[in-house]
Design a protein around this motif. Structure first.
Motif, PDB file in Angstrom:
ATOM      1  N   ILE A 149       0.845  -1.202   0.000  1.00 22.34           N
ATOM      2  CA  ILE A 149       0.000   0.000   0.000  1.00 22.34           C
ATOM      3  C   ILE A 149       0.878   1.249   0.000  1.00 22.34           C
ATOM      4  O   ILE A 149       0.629   2.199  -0.761  1.00 22.34           O
ATOM      5  CB  ILE A 149      -0.962  -0.002   1.198  1.00 22.34           C
ATOM      6  N   ALA A 150       1.910   1.251   0.831  1.00 20.79           N
ATOM      7  CA  ALA A 150       2.810   2.407   0.896  1.00 20.79           C
ATOM      8  C   ALA A 150       3.491   2.643  -0.453  1.00 20.79           C
ATOM      9  O   ALA A 150       3.608   3.791  -0.900  1.00 20.79           O
ATOM     10  CB  ALA A 150       3.852   2.198   1.996  1.00 20.79           C
ATOM     11  N   ILE A 154       0.993   4.201  -2.726  1.00 20.65           N
ATOM     12  CA  ILE A 154       0.754   5.601  -2.355  1.00 20.65           C
ATOM     13  C   ILE A 154       1.871   6.485  -2.899  1.00 20.65           C
ATOM     14  O   ILE A 154       1.614   7.547  -3.474  1.00 20.65           O
ATOM     15  CB  ILE A 154       0.642   5.743  -0.824  1.00 20.65           C
ATOM     16  N   LYS A 184       1.533   6.826  -6.672  1.00 24.55           N
ATOM     17  CA  LYS A 184       0.397   7.693  -7.013  1.00 24.55           C
ATOM     18  C   LYS A 184       0.734   9.161  -6.738  1.00 24.55           C
ATOM     19  O   LYS A 184       0.431  10.033  -7.557  1.00 24.55           O
ATOM     20  CB  LYS A 184      -0.843   7.260  -6.239  1.00 24.55           C
ATOM     21  N   CYS A 185       1.345   9.441  -5.594  1.00 28.38           N
ATOM     22  CA  CYS A 185       1.729  10.824  -5.284  1.00 28.38           C
ATOM     23  C   CYS A 185       2.753  11.354  -6.285  1.00 28.38           C
ATOM     24  O   CYS A 185       2.629  12.491  -6.757  1.00 28.38           O
ATOM     25  CB  CYS A 185       2.269  10.920  -3.854  1.00 28.38           C
ATOM     26  N   LEU A 213      -2.635  13.020  -0.340  1.00 28.83           N
ATOM     27  CA  LEU A 213      -2.304  11.762   0.316  1.00 28.83           C
ATOM     28  C   LEU A 213      -3.530  10.871   0.494  1.00 28.83           C
ATOM     29  O   LEU A 213      -3.449   9.657   0.310  1.00 28.83           O
ATOM     30  CB  LEU A 213      -1.634  12.035   1.665  1.00 28.83           C
ATOM     31  N   GLN A 214      -4.665  11.452   0.823  1.00 30.72           N
ATOM     32  CA  GLN A 214      -5.889  10.661   1.005  1.00 30.72           C
ATOM     33  C   GLN A 214      -6.326  10.023  -0.311  1.00 30.72           C
ATOM     34  O   GLN A 214      -6.683   8.847  -0.351  1.00 30.72           O
ATOM     35  CB  GLN A 214      -7.012  11.542   1.567  1.00 30.72           C
ATOM     36  N   PHE A 259      -3.932   7.208  -1.060  1.00 32.28           N
ATOM     37  CA  PHE A 259      -4.230   6.044  -0.218  1.00 32.28           C
ATOM     38  C   PHE A 259      -5.447   5.292  -0.748  1.00 32.28           C
ATOM     39  O   PHE A 259      -5.421   4.065  -0.882  1.00 32.28           O
ATOM     40  CB  PHE A 259      -4.473   6.479   1.237  1.00 32.28           C
ATOM     41  N   ASN A 260      -6.515   6.018  -1.058  1.00 31.20           N
ATOM     42  CA  ASN A 260      -7.731   5.386  -1.586  1.00 31.20           C
ATOM     43  C   ASN A 260      -7.459   4.656  -2.898  1.00 31.20           C
ATOM     44  O   ASN A 260      -7.947   3.548  -3.122  1.00 31.20           O
ATOM     45  CB  ASN A 260      -8.837   6.425  -1.773  1.00 31.20           C
ATOM     46  N   ALA A 266      -4.517   3.498  -4.002  1.00 34.35           N
ATOM     47  CA  ALA A 266      -3.643   2.337  -3.769  1.00 34.35           C
ATOM     48  C   ALA A 266      -4.419   1.183  -3.136  1.00 34.35           C
ATOM     49  O   ALA A 266      -4.226   0.023  -3.523  1.00 34.35           O
ATOM     50  CB  ALA A 266      -2.460   2.729  -2.884  1.00 34.35           C
ATOM     51  N   THR A 267      -5.288   1.471  -2.197  1.00 30.46           N
ATOM     52  CA  THR A 267      -6.063   0.389  -1.571  1.00 30.46           C
ATOM     53  C   THR A 267      -7.080  -0.200  -2.541  1.00 30.46           C
ATOM     54  O   THR A 267      -7.363  -1.394  -2.471  1.00 30.46           O
ATOM     55  CB  THR A 267      -6.774   0.857  -0.282  1.00 30.46           C
TER      56      THR A 267
END
Length: 173
Positions: free
Chosen positions: A9-10, A13, A16-17, A29-30, A33-34, A36-37
């Motif tokens: 997940i990290a 993230i 994606k960032c 970041l949110q 995270f969404n 990636a999950t």
């Protein structure tokens, strides 16, 4: 298993960032995270499939494993950025790397050396703390090592994301 899932997940993230910063100039970041999950099953599946293939290649004669590692080096950026599935990301990564094998190998080698040297420096820097302080020194050493390592670990996915965009640009006329 939990560490593998959290690490995946990290990694997603960070990719994606880095992708959002490259394309849009800002990242959330949110949202990362969404995203990636939501891609977690594909990320885990591709990690298993590519990992097994690379290990089998390394067992075969080492060189096939290195070739497969190069071939599949861009699978996670392909999943995160292009929204493809696990199997499609394998072929997408292979396509992006094709005709650029040596460049990709050199890039991965340089990034590996940078991360390795930085990790050794962190280890050498914090190890004296654990010798002098007993249990408290060991705790301080571990915490400091974790903090410094948190700055080193994202280098790899960030570098791969930038490299992914480089390969994408060369693919387009």
């Amino acid at each position: 298993i939990l560490s593998w899932i959290i690490g995946t997940i990290a990694y997603g993230i960070v990719v994606k960032c880095a992708s959002d910063l490259t394309e849009k100039g800002s990242a959330n970041l949110q949202n990362a995270f969404n995203h990636a999950t939501s891609k977690l099953l594909s990320l885990l599946a591709v990690a298993i499939v590519s990992g097994i293939l690379i290990i089998l290649g390394l067992i075969a004669l080492i060189i096939p494993g290195i070739i497969l590692a190069i071939m599949f080096s861009l699978v996670i950026p392909a999943i995160i950025i292009e929204n493809v599935g696990a199997i499609d990301s394998l072929s997408r990564s292979r396509k992006l790397v094709s005709h650029r094998w040596l460049k990709t190998f050199a890039f991965l080698l340089i990034i590996g050396i940078i991360i390795g040297v930085a990790s050794v420096i962190v280890t050498w820097t914090v190890s004296p703390l654990s010798i002098f302080g007993g249990a408290a020194g060991s705790i301080v050493s571990s915490v400091l090592s974790a903090i410094l390592t948190a700055f080193i670990v994202p280098i790899y996915p960030i570098a791969l994301t930038v490299y992914y965009y480089s390969m994408l640009a060369k693919e387009q006329p």
